[in-house]
Motif scaffolding. Structure first.
Motif, mmCIF file in Angstrom:
data_model
loop_
_atom_site.group_PDB
_atom_site.id
_atom_site.type_symbol
_atom_site.label_atom_id
_atom_site.label_comp_id
_atom_site.label_asym_id
_atom_site.label_seq_id
_atom_site.Cartn_x
_atom_site.Cartn_y
_atom_site.Cartn_z
ATOM 1 N N HIS A 85 0.972 -1.195 -0.162
ATOM 2 C CA HIS A 85 0.022 -0.009 -0.238
ATOM 3 C C HIS A 85 0.831 1.378 -0.060
ATOM 4 O O HIS A 85 0.509 2.118 0.522
ATOM 5 C CB HIS A 85 -1.081 0.020 1.124
ATOM 6 N N VAL A 97 7.888 -0.291 6.850
ATOM 7 C CA VAL A 97 6.403 -0.572 7.157
ATOM 8 C C VAL A 97 6.422 -1.755 8.130
ATOM 9 O O VAL A 97 7.377 -2.501 7.996
ATOM 10 C CB VAL A 97 5.662 -1.041 5.807
ATOM 11 N N ARG A 98 5.577 -1.728 8.925
ATOM 12 C CA ARG A 98 4.882 -3.025 9.505
ATOM 13 C C ARG A 98 4.110 -3.768 8.969
ATOM 14 O O ARG A 98 3.205 -3.138 8.494
ATOM 15 C CB ARG A 98 4.413 -2.680 10.965
ATOM 16 N N SER A 104 -2.394 -6.378 8.092
ATOM 17 C CA SER A 104 -2.509 -5.001 8.107
ATOM 18 C C SER A 104 -1.111 -4.601 7.844
ATOM 19 O O SER A 104 -0.073 -5.146 8.009
ATOM 20 C CB SER A 104 -2.798 -4.396 9.132
ATOM 21 N N VAL A 105 -0.860 -3.395 7.005
ATOM 22 C CA VAL A 105 0.165 -2.851 6.786
ATOM 23 C C VAL A 105 0.337 -1.449 7.313
ATOM 24 O O VAL A 105 -0.689 -0.756 6.827
ATOM 25 C CB VAL A 105 0.592 -2.799 5.110
ATOM 26 N N SER A 106 1.384 -1.038 8.101
ATOM 27 C CA SER A 106 1.140 0.474 8.572
ATOM 28 C C SER A 106 2.621 1.022 8.188
ATOM 29 O O SER A 106 3.785 0.381 8.628
ATOM 30 C CB SER A 106 1.347 0.465 10.039
ATOM 31 N N VAL A 108 5.795 3.302 8.654
ATOM 32 C CA VAL A 108 6.284 3.779 9.716
ATOM 33 C C VAL A 108 7.150 5.165 9.611
ATOM 34 O O VAL A 108 7.818 5.337 8.589
ATOM 35 C CB VAL A 108 7.540 2.994 10.505
ATOM 36 N N ASP A 109 6.801 6.055 10.505
ATOM 37 C CA ASP A 109 7.476 7.413 10.356
ATOM 38 C C ASP A 109 9.144 7.263 10.725
ATOM 39 O O ASP A 109 9.216 6.736 11.851
ATOM 40 C CB ASP A 109 6.610 8.244 11.463
#
Length: 126
Positions: A85, A97-98, A104-106, A108-109
């Protein structure tokens, strides 16, 4: 010369696992939790972020998956970015990303690398 140094560090870092397109696809499709760094040793920002990731991974005993865009075709890079994504071009890398065990894909800042990796070490499935 500097590029060679970071390539060597990434290869030798105990807490960095280089992955290819097939492995990153499997991670995503099988909902395997992980932290994925997408970058290139030819990119200045990637090298800077890699130093921080190597340090945080080592400090927290967390393995970070490393996808080197320089080793993949543009089509493969776009496929990986799409799966995660990240609808940007490889020119806008690096990315971190996590992937959660729920798929789920998050993103990371970069300002939160140390915190995210520390929290991941405490609870890798989230």
């Amino acid at each position: 010369m500097k590029n060679t140094g970071i390539k060597k560090k990434m290869k030798l870092a105990e807490f960095v696992k280089p992955i290819d397109v097939d492995e990153i696809t499997r991670l995503f499709n099988e909902h395997q939790a992980g932290i994925v760094f997408i970058g290139s040793p030819d990119d200045v920002m990637s090298r800077m972020i890699a130093e921080r990731i190597i340090g945080a991974g080592k400090l927290n005993s967390v393995v970070i998956h490393y996808f080197d865009v320089a080793k993949a075709t543009d089509e493969q890079n776009q496929m990986v970015l799409s799966k995660l994504h990240l609808y940007s071009s490889p020119n806008q890398l690096p990315a971190l990303v996590r992937i959660g065990s729920d798929g789920s894909v998050s993103p990371v800042d970069f300002d939160r690398i140390d915190e995210v990796i520390r929290l991941w070490a405490e609870n890798p499935d989230k």
